[in-house]
Motif scaffolding. Structure first.
Motif, PDB file in Angstrom:
ATOM      1  N   SER A 168      43.345  72.277 -28.491  1.00 52.63           N
ATOM      2  CA  SER A 168      42.029  71.377 -28.926  1.00 52.63           C
ATOM      3  C   SER A 168      42.106  69.824 -29.238  1.00 52.63           C
ATOM      4  CB  SER A 168      41.429  72.195 -30.135  1.00 52.63           C
ATOM      5  OG  SER A 168      42.030  72.247 -31.329  1.00 52.63           O
ATOM      6  N   LEU A 169      43.301  69.537 -29.904  1.00 55.81           N
ATOM      7  CA  LEU A 169      43.509  68.033 -30.156  1.00 55.81           C
ATOM      8  C   LEU A 169      43.724  67.316 -29.222  1.00 55.81           C
ATOM      9  CD1 LEU A 169      43.471  65.942 -32.453  1.00 55.81           C
ATOM     10  CD2 LEU A 169      45.870  66.654 -32.893  1.00 55.81           C
ATOM     11  N   PRO A 170      44.680  67.667 -28.147  1.00 55.85           N
ATOM     12  CA  PRO A 170      45.045  66.783 -27.113  1.00 55.85           C
ATOM     13  C   PRO A 170      43.678  66.839 -26.161  1.00 55.85           C
ATOM     14  CG  PRO A 170      46.805  68.655 -27.303  1.00 55.85           C
ATOM     15  CD  PRO A 170      45.511  68.751 -28.445  1.00 55.85           C
ATOM     16  N   VAL A 171      42.895  68.023 -26.015  1.00 56.39           N
ATOM     17  CA  VAL A 171      41.905  67.834 -25.086  1.00 56.39           C
ATOM     18  C   VAL A 171      40.780  66.951 -25.942  1.00 56.39           C
ATOM     19  CG1 VAL A 171      39.753  69.466 -24.413  1.00 56.39           C
ATOM     20  CG2 VAL A 171      42.168  70.305 -24.186  1.00 56.39           C
ATOM     21  N   ALA A 172      40.560  66.931 -27.243  1.00 56.53           N
ATOM     22  CA  ALA A 172      39.660  66.092 -27.892  1.00 56.53           C
ATOM     23  C   ALA A 172      40.078  64.762 -27.358  1.00 56.53           C
ATOM     24  CB  ALA A 172      39.542  66.519 -29.434  1.00 56.53           C
ATOM     25  N   LEU A 173      41.384  64.286 -27.628  1.00 56.60           N
ATOM     26  CA  LEU A 173      41.826  63.148 -27.632  1.00 56.60           C
ATOM     27  C   LEU A 173      41.661  62.442 -25.845  1.00 56.60           C
ATOM     28  CD1 LEU A 173      42.980  60.348 -28.956  1.00 56.60           C
ATOM     29  CD2 LEU A 173      45.307  61.351 -28.380  1.00 56.60           C
ATOM     30  N   TYR A 174      41.748  63.541 -25.009  1.00 62.83           N
ATOM     31  CA  TYR A 174      41.346  63.139 -23.686  1.00 62.83           C
ATOM     32  C   TYR A 174      40.084  62.927 -23.581  1.00 62.83           C
ATOM     33  CZ  TYR A 174      41.568  64.104 -18.593  1.00 62.83           C
ATOM     34  OH  TYR A 174      41.325  63.926 -17.179  1.00 62.83           O
ATOM     35  N   GLY A 175      39.081  63.603 -24.289  1.00 64.13           N
ATOM     36  CA  GLY A 175      37.884  63.263 -24.072  1.00 64.13           C
ATOM     37  C   GLY A 175      37.506  62.127 -24.840  1.00 64.13           C
ATOM     38  N   VAL A 176      38.174  61.717 -25.691  1.00 60.80           N
ATOM     39  CA  VAL A 176      37.803  60.173 -26.304  1.00 60.80           C
ATOM     40  C   VAL A 176      38.064  59.228 -25.446  1.00 60.80           C
ATOM     41  CG1 VAL A 176      38.624  58.712 -28.205  1.00 60.80           C
ATOM     42  CG2 VAL A 176      38.136  61.123 -28.791  1.00 60.80           C
ATOM     43  N   ALA A 177      39.279  59.291 -24.877  1.00 63.87           N
ATOM     44  CA  ALA A 177      39.809  58.347 -23.633  1.00 63.87           C
ATOM     45  C   ALA A 177      38.770  58.225 -22.624  1.00 63.87           C
ATOM     46  CB  ALA A 177      41.285  58.655 -23.349  1.00 63.87           C
ATOM     47  N   LEU A 178      38.430  59.355 -22.235  1.00 67.98           N
ATOM     48  CA  LEU A 178      37.530  59.287 -21.115  1.00 67.98           C
ATOM     49  C   LEU A 178      36.139  58.554 -21.749  1.00 67.98           C
ATOM     50  CD1 LEU A 178      37.895  62.605 -19.300  1.00 67.98           C
ATOM     51  CD2 LEU A 178      38.830  60.258 -18.536  1.00 67.98           C
ATOM     52  N   LEU A 179      35.690  59.002 -22.795  1.00 69.11           N
ATOM     53  CA  LEU A 179      34.236  58.651 -23.378  1.00 69.11           C
ATOM     54  C   LEU A 179      34.434  57.076 -23.715  1.00 69.11           C
ATOM     55  CD1 LEU A 179      31.527  58.697 -24.777  1.00 69.11           C
ATOM     56  CD2 LEU A 179      32.846  58.937 -26.900  1.00 69.11           C
ATOM     57  N   PHE A 180      35.605  56.449 -24.115  1.00 71.86           N
ATOM     58  CA  PHE A 180      35.874  54.964 -24.361  1.00 71.86           C
ATOM     59  C   PHE A 180      36.032  54.240 -23.001  1.00 71.86           C
ATOM     60  CE2 PHE A 180      36.533  55.962 -28.616  1.00 71.86           C
ATOM     61  CZ  PHE A 180      35.762  54.957 -29.413  1.00 71.86           C
ATOM     62  N   ALA A 181      36.479  55.081 -21.987  1.00 68.93           N
ATOM     63  CA  ALA A 181      36.354  54.372 -20.339  1.00 68.93           C
ATOM     64  C   ALA A 181      35.182  54.337 -19.875  1.00 68.93           C
ATOM     65  CB  ALA A 181      37.508  55.334 -19.607  1.00 68.93           C
TER      66      ALA A 181
END
Length: 135
Positions: free
Chosen positions: A102-115
């Motif tokens: 869950s944490l790596p997936v959440a950070l992946y999502g955050v990176a995509l959101l900020f992109a």
């Protein structure tokens, strides 16, 4: 700076990002399909990120085909987008190596959101320096 130079620089950065991602794929030892099972999450995260990078590259290309000129704001907005995209290899590898925890997936999502936010900012910066009736 011309739009062509900015686009070429961005193409190069995206190509490097994709290269870094593929270099993270490790060759499994053995010659059976069973040895591929443990690396499946890493490969699937690579495929997902490759698709996202392809979408950003394609959208960036189409956007800059209609750009007439760029200014300092556009350069910084573009660098802002490239920064967030450059985090993709890290979050992709972390997500795949940890089997979509869950944490790596959440950070992946955050990176995509900020992109995505950075892409919006880049588009707005371009709209500000072009006439309302421009392409």
């Amino acid at each position: 700076m011309t739009r062509a130079r900015l686009e070429a620089f961005s193409d190069g950065v995206i190509a490097i990002i994709i290269t870094i991602m593929v270099l993270e794929l490790r060759m499994p030892l053995g010659n059976s399909l069973a040895v591929l099972r443990p690396v499946a999450p890493v490969f699937l995260s690579y495929v997902l990120s490759f698709i996202f990078m392809g979408i950003y590259w394609s959208n960036h290309h189409h956007l800059f085909q209609v750009v007439e000129h760029v200014d300092g704001r556009v350069l910084w907005a573009n660098l802002h987008l490239l920064f967030w995209l450059s985090l993709t290899p890290f979050v992709t590898a972390w997500m795949g190596e940890n089997h979509f925890a869950s944490l790596p997936v959440a950070l992946y999502g955050v990176a995509l959101l900020f992109a995505a936010i950075a892409d919006f900012i880049l588009t707005r910066a371009l709209l500000l320096i072009h006439d309302a009736d421009s392409k």
